[in-house]
Design an enzyme around this catalytic site. Structure first.
Site, PDB file in Angstrom:
ATOM      1  N   PHE A   1       0.856  -1.189   0.000  1.00  0.00           N
ATOM      2  CA  PHE A   1       0.000   0.000   0.000  1.00  0.00           C
ATOM      3  C   PHE A   1       0.897   1.247   0.000  1.00  0.00           C
ATOM      4  CE2 PHE A   1      -2.998   2.886   2.300  1.00  0.00           C
ATOM      5  CZ  PHE A   1      -4.110   2.720   1.485  1.00  0.00           C
TER       6      PHE A   1
ATOM      7  N   ASP B   1       1.622  -5.748   8.182  1.00  0.00           N
ATOM      8  CA  ASP B   1       0.427  -4.914   8.046  1.00  0.00           C
ATOM      9  C   ASP B   1      -0.738  -5.862   7.770  1.00  0.00           C
ATOM     10  OD1 ASP B   1      -1.691  -3.312   7.154  1.00  0.00           O
ATOM     11  OD2 ASP B   1      -0.333  -1.775   6.384  1.00  0.00           O
TER      12      ASP B   1
ATOM     13  N   TYR C   1     -11.521  -0.414  10.242  1.00  0.00           N
ATOM     14  CA  TYR C   1     -12.723   0.023   9.520  1.00  0.00           C
ATOM     15  C   TYR C   1     -13.008  -0.841   8.292  1.00  0.00           C
ATOM     16  CZ  TYR C   1      -9.059   2.684   7.053  1.00  0.00           C
ATOM     17  OH  TYR C   1      -7.918   3.049   6.398  1.00  0.00           O
ATOM     18  N   LYS C   2     -12.136  -1.814   8.010  1.00  0.00           N
ATOM     19  CA  LYS C   2     -12.367  -2.693   6.866  1.00  0.00           C
ATOM     20  C   LYS C   2     -13.192  -3.892   7.351  1.00  0.00           C
ATOM     21  CE  LYS C   2      -8.418  -0.797   4.443  1.00  0.00           C
ATOM     22  NZ  LYS C   2      -6.985  -0.846   4.158  1.00  0.00           N
TER      23      LYS C   2
ATOM     24  N   ARG D   1     -12.278  -4.501  -7.773  1.00  0.00           N
ATOM     25  CA  ARG D   1     -12.104  -5.369  -6.601  1.00  0.00           C
ATOM     26  C   ARG D   1     -13.481  -5.748  -6.052  1.00  0.00           C
ATOM     27  NH1 ARG D   1      -8.079  -2.558  -2.427  1.00  0.00           N
ATOM     28  NH2 ARG D   1      -9.811  -1.075  -2.398  1.00  0.00           N
TER      29      ARG D   1
HETATM   30  C1  LIG Z   1      -6.278   0.422   4.171  1.00  0.00           C
HETATM   31  C2  LIG Z   1      -4.814   0.281   4.401  1.00  0.00           C
HETATM   32  C3  LIG Z   1      -4.125   1.201   5.195  1.00  0.00           C
HETATM   33  C4  LIG Z   1      -4.851   2.404   5.740  1.00  0.00           C
HETATM   34  O1  LIG Z   1      -4.037   3.251   6.447  1.00  0.00           O
HETATM   35  P1  LIG Z   1      -4.649   4.460   7.271  1.00  0.00           P
HETATM   36  O2  LIG Z   1      -3.471   5.116   7.838  1.00  0.00           O
HETATM   37  O3  LIG Z   1      -5.556   3.882   8.308  1.00  0.00           O
HETATM   38  O4  LIG Z   1      -5.406   5.332   6.322  1.00  0.00           O
HETATM   39  C5  LIG Z   1      -2.791   0.954   5.455  1.00  0.00           C
HETATM   40  N1  LIG Z   1      -2.147  -0.117   4.929  1.00  0.00           N
HETATM   41  C6  LIG Z   1      -2.784  -0.992   4.136  1.00  0.00           C
HETATM   42  C7  LIG Z   1      -2.056  -2.160   3.586  1.00  0.00           C
HETATM   43  C8  LIG Z   1      -4.126  -0.805   3.836  1.00  0.00           C
HETATM   44  O5  LIG Z   1      -4.765  -1.656   3.038  1.00  0.00           O
END
Ligand SMILES: *Cc1c(COP(=O)(O)O)cnc(C)c1O
Length: 413
Positions: free
Chosen positions: A127, A196, A221-222, A370
């Site tokens: 990400f 992560d 939140y996911k 997705r």
């Molecule tokens: C959704 C996601 C994030 C989100 O990071 P925030 O700091 O909470 O916005 C981080 N890493 C990965 C791999 C994600 O999929």
């Protein structure tokens, strides 16, 4: 196929959970990897928090209503979902900030970067925020950042490596890494492993303690349905407690916050990783979401999301080749997280067309769709239907329909 899907729904041990969420009977929501759904009583719970806690206890709520302890109480609940014994998970800030904290802590646990051990390895397809943070930390600590393709992470573990930071499940194509093997490889060369878990928490039977993972961060939140922007979590393995100096030393991570001492002295254990005041309204909403998922076997959740992905892919394979549609995710369920990514040259109009037929999916530029199959509220019928509707739309040429062209909606995360 629909009949078989209905039969599987009838036998699904998690099927009853769908009724607990705000989702319509004909509503196919495949974006739980981006934002999970609220529980039916979420609004009442939020109102009750204001009325019965904030409005009643006012400032005394920090102690009387247990707000001060909430980041650790909720952390322990998440711990049960990720295979972490109590006292190793704290909730707060964002995933990105928690990763920042974890990377610094991991580097502190290595001898200060030396010419021979100064490499941070990240998975190159991670990400973007994770890459930015790793870049920033590497720069601040005088380390070298090595971006390694997911498939080559194992081979990249050598004596130069101080830290491995990777996502268990890739946000784009859902490819899942072998956490056990890579953690072991990192440890074998004296490196620490940070995972992560943004796309794994709530949909995998994770066992962080058993794998001796060093640090992990994740989103709530996911698949945990904590609510938009709900605070993230940090797991720090007990064996590292008391050995790292926080690089974000806040007053609530102090041994005695209310002494208001001018000098920082770390609180014991996981408490040292808390920085500032807990986001209490959001934490309460998240605790409410977790009450529901707490009773769910993560092994059953994983099994169901694998079945849903399989049913969806099998449906798509009937027409994909005729319509320039390709599977971006791994074909084997064992190598995949809870979503399935497809590519198509006109993916964005297709996403809009699907929305017009009651199927919410997300589009990732330039060509990716997705479809997430959150096991808590997605039915087998939804997996089969979303594939069938995609097939119908392609057969109708909806991807060329001007009604679905144009820039339209802004991006979603
Ligand atoms: C959704 C996601 C994030 C989100 O990071 P925030 O700091 O909470 O916005 C981080 N890493 C990965 C791999 C994600 O999929």
């Amino acid at each position: 196929m629909r009949r078989a899907a209905r039969a599987r729904d009838a036998a699904d041990p998690l099927a009853h959970l769908r009724a607990r969420f705000v989702v319509g009977e004909d509503d196919i929501y495949c974006v739980g990897n981006s934002l999970g759904l609220p529980r039916v009583e979420a609004a009442e719970r939020a109102a009750a928090f204001v009325r019965e806690q904030w409005g009643t206890h006012r400032v005394a709520g920090w102690n009387r209503a247990g707000w001060m302890e909430a980041p650790f109480r909720v952390g322990d609940t998440i711990g049960r979902l990720i295979g972490a014994a109590p006292g190793q998970v704290v909730v707060g800030d964002t995933t990105t900030l928690q990763l920042h904290r974890a990377l610094h802590a991991a580097l502190d646990l290595r001898p200060e970067p030396t010419p021979t051990k100064r490499v941070i390895v990240v998975d190159a397809e991670n990400f973007p925020a994770d890459l930015y943070i790793a870049e920033g930390v590497a720069e601040a600590r005088g380390c070298t950042l090595r971006r390694v393709p997911m498939a080559e992470l194992g081979q990249a573990m050598n004596e130069e490596v101080a830290v491995l930071a990777a996502s268990h499940v890739n946000f784009r194509d859902a490819r899942a890494l072998d956490m056990a093997e890579l953690t072991q490889r990192a440890h074998a060369v004296g490196a620490l492993a940070i995972w992560d878990l943004a796309h794994s928490t709530g949909v995998f039977d994770l066992q962080l303690d058993a794998l001796e993972v060093d640090f992990a961060v994740g989103c709530t939140y996911k698949y945990l349905n904590g609510g938009p922007g709900a605070p993230a979590f940090l797991y720090a393995n007990r064996r590292h407690h008391g050995r790292v100096r926080s690089r974000t030393p806040g007053w609530l991570g102090h041994r005695a916050p209310f002494d208001m001492a001018p000098d920082y002295e770390a609180a014991p254990g996981i408490r040292a990783f808390l920085c500032g005041t807990p986001r209490m309204a959001s934490l309460d909403a998240m605790a409410f979401a977790l009450e529901l998922i707490e009773g769910v076997s993560m092994a059953a959740a994983r099994r169901k999301s694998m079945e849903l992905g399989e049913a969806f892919i099998a449906g798509v394979e009937r027409f994909a080749a005729d319509h320039e549609l390709a599977l971006l995710s791994p074909r084997r369920a064992e190598e995949r997280g809870a979503h399935v990514a497809l590519t198509h040259p006109r993916a964005q109009p297709l996403a809009r067309a699907l929305a017009s037929r009651g199927v919410a999916v997300d589009f990732r530029a330039p060509d990716t769709l997705r479809f997430a199959f959150a096991p808590m509220y997605t039915r087998h019928l939804d997996a089969v239907e979303s594939a069938a509707r995609l097939g119908e739309l392609l057969a109708e040429g909806a991807d060329h329909d001007p009604a679905f062209a144009g820039s339209g909606d802004g991006p979603v995360t």
